[in-house]
Design an enzyme around this catalytic site. Structure first.
Site, mmCIF file in Angstrom:
data_model
loop_
_atom_site.group_PDB
_atom_site.id
_atom_site.type_symbol
_atom_site.label_atom_id
_atom_site.label_comp_id
_atom_site.label_asym_id
_atom_site.label_seq_id
_atom_site.Cartn_x
_atom_site.Cartn_y
_atom_site.Cartn_z
ATOM 1 N N SER A 188 10.867 -11.523 -2.965
ATOM 2 C CA SER A 188 11.120 -10.711 -4.150
ATOM 3 C C SER A 188 10.476 -11.301 -5.395
ATOM 4 O O SER A 188 10.587 -10.726 -6.477
ATOM 5 C CB SER A 188 12.631 -10.591 -4.380
ATOM 6 N N HIS A 230 8.398 -5.598 -0.054
ATOM 7 C CA HIS A 230 9.676 -5.956 -0.657
ATOM 8 C C HIS A 230 10.665 -4.809 -0.556
ATOM 9 O O HIS A 230 10.533 -3.789 -1.236
ATOM 10 C CB HIS A 230 9.458 -6.360 -2.122
ATOM 11 N N GLU A 243 8.419 -2.006 -2.345
ATOM 12 C CA GLU A 243 7.241 -2.447 -3.092
ATOM 13 C C GLU A 243 6.235 -3.018 -2.105
ATOM 14 O O GLU A 243 6.574 -3.896 -1.306
ATOM 15 C CB GLU A 243 7.610 -3.533 -4.106
ATOM 16 N N ASN A 299 11.626 -6.616 -10.032
ATOM 17 C CA ASN A 299 12.322 -7.846 -10.413
ATOM 18 C C ASN A 299 11.757 -8.467 -11.680
ATOM 19 O O ASN A 299 12.466 -9.181 -12.398
ATOM 20 C CB ASN A 299 12.294 -8.857 -9.267
#
Length: 297
Positions: free
Chosen positions: A125, A146, A158, A196
């Site tokens: 992440s 991800h 992702e 993130n």
């Protein structure tokens, strides 16, 4: 445009039978892939499959799935306590702890077993894909994929290509994501990628606000839920993600970029030092020992 030759993915290997790993294994098996769920020993891998069985059983009880379908999904998942069975997979997804040295060791060991056209992917992440690809046998067949927690519920994936990742690898992963019912967002290879990179500083700032006494746990969470229209407050979300995981990610951001805006809030560090990681330990910003979560301060 020249046609892209993709590897045909039939078997998906998942390394790590924790919460993220079993979620990836479940959605892959539900999409018809054969899945090898691997962990450091067979009991842990079997425990992961048992966790999937519980989730499927609940879906059957709620009428969201037929028992025959649940049985078929479980039959496609093979637990393994070693990496050797992963040799026959066309796609292997690493979902281990967010520690670079652990991931690098996995990629070096598993990469040596895979076929010349197999894809090695990481569910990281936060760690840059190009850097992790150094430990794989072929950076062209290495990619970030991800997932978001809980994997069976969250629709987003992702896809992050490293500097050397080929178009064929991106196309194969995008096709895999589409088959398991996910929406793909492609991200540039930078710490934290898209989601993130935006989310963790916000969560960290919420802990700063709490530590400085600007607002209480309940007021911070309610303020963000109602004022920002978020489904849960940032401190509740941190408990769900895991305070230890959030701290690991922020430290990766800080060490990779050198930007002080990623400095972890002192209160976050203190909670992790106390072993208050959130839901998984029964205590974080909330105490989960009773029937309803109670703020810890």
């Amino acid at each position: 445009m020249e046609a892209v030759n993709m590897v045909e993915i039939k078997t998906v290997g998942v390394i790590g039978a924790g919460q993220m790993g079993i979620g990836i294994a479940q959605v892959s098996a539900q999409a018809g892939y054969d899945v090898i769920l691997s962990d450091i020993d067979l009991p842990r891998a079997e425990q992961g499959k048992a966790g999937i069985a519980k989730l499927l059983s609940r879906a059957v009880e709620k009428g969201k799935m037929e028992q025959a379908e649940a049985d078929a999904v479980l039959a496609r998942i093979t637990p393994a306590g070693e990496i050797a069975p992963l040799a026959g997979a066309q796609l292997v997804i690493e979902a281990a702890t967010e520690r670079e040295e652990v991931k690098r060791a996995i990629f070096a060991n598993v990469g040596a077993l895979l076929a010349s056209d197999a894809i090695l992917a990481t569910n990281t992440s936060s760690i840059p894909i190009t850097r992790l690809a150094q430990s794989s046998p072929d950076a062209g067949r290495f990619i970030g994929v991800h997932f978001f927690n809980p994997v069976p519920v969250m629709k987003l994936v992702e896809v992050i290509r490293g500097l050397a990742t080929t178009d064929e690898t991106v196309a194969a992963i995008s096709a895999y994501a589409d088959r398991i019912g996910k929406t793909v967002v492609q991200a540039f290879d930078a710490p934290g990628f898209v989601v993130n990179r935006i989310l963790l500083p916000m969560l960290n700032e919420a802990v700063f606000v709490l530590g400085e006494g600007v607002g209480s746990i309940v007021d911070i969470d309610n303020g963000c839920k109602l004022g920002l229209n978020h489904p849960m407050g940032p401190l509740t979300l941190l408990d769900f993600v895991g305070l230890d995981t959030a701290l690991e990610i922020l430290n990766i951001f800080l060490s990779t970029t050198g930007d002080p805006k990623y400095r972890p809030a002192p209160l976050l560090v203190k909670y992790v030092e106390a072993g208050w990681y959130g839901r998984k330990t029964g205590r974080g910003f909330y105490d989960y020992s009773g029937p309803e979560p109670v703020p810890t301060r």
